[in-house]
Scaffold this active site. Structure first.
Site, PDB file in Angstrom:
ATOM      1  CE  LYS A 115      -4.392  -1.821   1.143  1.00 34.52           C
ATOM      2  NZ  LYS A 115      -5.679  -1.771   1.792  1.00 34.52           N
ATOM      3  CE  LYS A 197      -6.014  -8.465  -1.783  1.00 30.12           C
ATOM      4  NZ  LYS A 197      -6.484  -8.026  -0.465  1.00 30.12           N
ATOM      5  CE  LYS A 200     -13.285  -3.950  -0.111  1.00 26.93           C
ATOM      6  NZ  LYS A 200     -12.299  -3.517   0.853  1.00 26.93           N
TER       7      LYS A 200
HETATM    8  P1  ATP Z   1      -8.582  -3.270  -0.738  1.00 31.16           P
HETATM    9  O1  ATP Z   1      -8.629  -3.795  -2.138  1.00 31.16           O
HETATM   10  O2  ATP Z   1      -9.400  -2.027  -0.523  1.00 31.16           O
HETATM   11  O3  ATP Z   1      -7.216  -3.226  -0.154  1.00 31.16           O
HETATM   12  P2  ATP Z   1      -9.574  -5.808   0.041  1.00 31.16           P
HETATM   13  O4  ATP Z   1     -10.362  -6.135  -1.181  1.00 31.16           O
HETATM   14  O5  ATP Z   1      -8.312  -6.541   0.305  1.00 31.16           O
HETATM   15  O6  ATP Z   1      -9.348  -4.278   0.148  1.00 31.16           O
HETATM   16  P3  ATP Z   1     -10.473  -5.903   2.798  1.00 31.16           P
HETATM   17  O7  ATP Z   1     -11.562  -5.103   3.364  1.00 31.16           O
HETATM   18  O8  ATP Z   1      -9.103  -5.454   3.101  1.00 31.16           O
HETATM   19  O9  ATP Z   1     -10.607  -5.996   1.221  1.00 31.16           O
HETATM   20  O10 ATP Z   1     -10.640  -7.438   3.160  1.00 31.16           O
HETATM   21  C1  ATP Z   1     -11.772  -8.039   3.749  1.00 31.16           C
HETATM   22  C2  ATP Z   1     -11.621  -9.539   3.838  1.00 31.16           C
HETATM   23  O11 ATP Z   1     -11.597 -10.118   2.529  1.00 31.16           O
HETATM   24  C3  ATP Z   1     -10.338 -10.031   4.505  1.00 31.16           C
HETATM   25  O12 ATP Z   1     -10.620 -11.132   5.335  1.00 31.16           O
HETATM   26  C4  ATP Z   1      -9.459 -10.449   3.367  1.00 31.16           C
HETATM   27  O13 ATP Z   1      -8.531 -11.442   3.728  1.00 31.16           O
HETATM   28  C5  ATP Z   1     -10.488 -10.990   2.390  1.00 31.16           C
HETATM   29  N1  ATP Z   1     -10.027 -10.907   1.010  1.00 31.16           N
HETATM   30  C6  ATP Z   1      -9.680  -9.776   0.349  1.00 31.16           C
HETATM   31  N2  ATP Z   1      -9.351 -10.041  -0.921  1.00 31.16           N
HETATM   32  C7  ATP Z   1      -9.485 -11.390  -1.080  1.00 31.16           C
HETATM   33  C8  ATP Z   1      -9.284 -12.282  -2.189  1.00 31.16           C
HETATM   34  N3  ATP Z   1      -8.883 -11.844  -3.356  1.00 31.16           N
HETATM   35  N4  ATP Z   1      -9.515 -13.597  -1.999  1.00 31.16           N
HETATM   36  C9  ATP Z   1      -9.911 -14.055  -0.798  1.00 31.16           C
HETATM   37  N5  ATP Z   1     -10.131 -13.267   0.279  1.00 31.16           N
HETATM   38  C10 ATP Z   1      -9.921 -11.953   0.157  1.00 31.16           C
END
Ligand code: ATP
Ligand code: LTN
Length: 333
Positions: A115, A197, A200
Site C-alpha cells: 500500500k 489478488k 476492490k
Molecule cells: P482493498 O482492495 O481495498 O485493499 P480488500 O479487497 O483486500 O481491500 P479488505 O476489506 O481489506 O478488502 O478485506 C476483507 C476480507 O476479505 C479479509 O478477510 C481479506 O482477507 C479478504 N479478502 C480480500 N481479498 C481477497 C481475495 N482476493 N480472496 C480471498 N479473500 C480476500
C-alpha cells in the site's frame, strides 16, 4: 466466568464495493459460524481512512456493506453487527498496543509495503499502524477465531504476538486468537492477472467481480478473463488462471474441483467460462436483490447498528478498563 460459546470476530473495510474475492474468502465463511459461536462482525471504517476517502462516499459504502452483510446471511439476532468508529475502545486499545509494537514489526508487513508503494503521496502513520488497530479489534472481545482470507495471516500473527507480549508483561489478559482460513478460496486472484489478488481497489475493473455487478457485467468480465496456454480445464500450478476460475466455479456451484475437471473435459475454455458465469450469477444475484431491498429501510439498518454498538461497547469498554488497570493508570474514582 467460563464462556459458553467461543467468540468469532471479523471485519471488512467500507472502501468501495466488496468483490467476489472478499465474499468467497471471507464473508461467506462467516455465515455458518453464527450457529456455533458468538459472532461479532464489524464494518472497519477506522481502517478505511488509512487511504483517502470521500466523506459522502464513505457513508454510503458503510451502509451498503452493512446491507451486504445482512443480504449474505448475517443475522442481527444471532450476531453482533456494528461500525468500528461507534465503539471508542478500538482506538483506545490500539494506542496502548502501539506502545508495545515495534516499528520493525510494522515495517515488515507486506500489505504496508504494497500500500505504501501504491499510495506514495499519502504515506500516513495510520497506514503503518493499521495492523495494530486490527489487533485491538480482535483482542477487545476475547476472540478465539478470526475468519479471514490468506492475505491477512501476517496481521493475525501480529495480533497473536501482541496478545502474548501483553500477557507476559502484565498478567494473562488476552485470548491468543486463531485464524480461520478456508481451504479453497482463501486467495481469489484477479481475472486479468492470475498472479495478483482480486482487489476492490484494482484500477482495472475487469480484474474483479463486484458483489453488485449485474448479470451481464459478470458474464462479460468472465468471458474476458485471461486464460493459460493449452485448452484443458485442469487445476494445476502451471495453470493459475484456470485454477482460479475452477476455484470460483467450485465455490459458487458446490461441484468439487475434481468433478468440475471431469465435467469440462474436452469442452474447451469458452464453454467452461460460460458455466463459471452461470454459477457466479446464481450465487450473487439473490444477494444483490436482497441488498437493494434492505437499503430501502435505512431506519431498520440504523437500529441494527445502534444495538450492535451497544452490545460491542459493553464488552470492549470492560476490556479497556481492565487493560488500563493492569498498566497502572489511576482509576477515575
Ligand atoms: P482493498 O482492495 O481495498 O485493499 P480488500 O479487497 O483486500 O481491500 P479488505 O476489506 O481489506 O478488502 O478485506 C476483507 C476480507 O476479505 C479479509 O478477510 C481479506 O482477507 C479478504 N479478502 C480480500 N481479498 C481477497 C481475495 N482476493 N480472496 C480471498 N479473500 C480476500
Ligand atoms: N485488515 C482486514 C480487515 C480487518 C479485520 C479486523 C479482519 C480489520 N480488523 C479484525 C479480521 C479481524 C482486511 O481484510 N484488510
Amino acid at each position: 466466568m467460563e464462556k459458553v460459546k467461543k467468540t468469532v470476530f471479523s471485519g471488512i473495510q467500507p472502501t468501495g464495493t466488496i468483490t467476489l474475492g472478499n465474499y468467497l474468502g471471507a464473508l461467506r465463511n462467516w455465515i455458518p459460524l453464527q450457529d456455533e459461536y458468538d459472532c461479532i462482525y464489524c464494518i472497519v471504517d477506522l481502517h478505511s481512512i488509512t487511504i483517502r476517502q470521500e466523506p459522502a462516499q464513505l457513508r454510503k459504502n458503510a451502509m451498503s456493506l452493512l446491507a451486504l452483510y445482512l443480504a449474505s446471511g448475517i443475522s442481527p439476532e444471532k450476531s453482533t453487527v456494528f461500525v468500528q468508529s461507534h465503539v471508542p475502545a478500538h482506538a483506545e486499545l490500539a494506542w496502548v498496543l502501539d506502545t508495545m509494537c515495534y516499528i520493525g514489526e510494522l515495517n515488515r508487513m507486506t500489505q504496508f509495503k504494497d500500500k505504501s508503494a501504491k499510495h506514495a503521496d499519502n504515506l500516513n502513520m495510520g497506514l503503518m499502524n493499521y495492523p495494530v488497530l486490527m489487533a485491538a479489534d480482535i483482542l477487545l472481545y476475547g476472540t478465539d477465531l478470526v475468519p479471514i482470507g490468506k492475505d491477512q495471516t501476517q496481521h493475525l500473527e501480529l495480533a497473536r504476538n501482541l496478545a502474548e507480549r501483553f500477557n507476559n508483561r502484565y498478567s494473562p489478559t488476552f485470548v491468543v486468537p486463531e485464524g480461520f482460513i478456508p481451504k479453497l478460496g482463501a486467495k481469489i486472484m484477479s481475472l486479468q492477472n492470475p498472479l495478483a489478488k482480486m482487489s476492490k481497489s484494482d484500477e482495472n475493473v475487469n480484474g474483479f467481480i463486484s458483489m453488485l455487478d449485474d448479470d451481464e457485467t459478470i458474464r462479460r468480465k468472465l468471458r474476458r478473463a485471461v486464460t493459460d496456454s493449452g485448452m484443458e480445464v485442469r487445476f494445476a500450478e502451471d495453470k493459475p488462471a484456470i485454477s482460479n476460475l475452477l476455484t470460483i466455479y467450485s465455490l459458487c456451484s458446490g461441484v468439487s474441483v475434481a468433478d468440475a475437471e471431469k465435467q469440462f473435459d474436452g469442452l474447451g475454455y469458452g464453454v467452461f467460462k460460460d458455466a463459471v458465469a452461470d454459477a457466479v450469477i446464481s450465487a450473487l444475484a439473490p444477494i444483490r436483490q436482497r441488498q437493494a431491498e434492505l437499503l430501502e429501510d435505512k431506519q431498520y439498518l440504523t437500529d441494527i447498528l445502534r444495538q450492535g454498538a451497544e452490545r460491542a461497547e459493553s464488552i470492549a469498554s470492560k476490556t479497556v478498563a481492565k487493560v488500563y488497570r493492569k498498566i497502572g493508570f489511576l482509576p477515575r474514582g
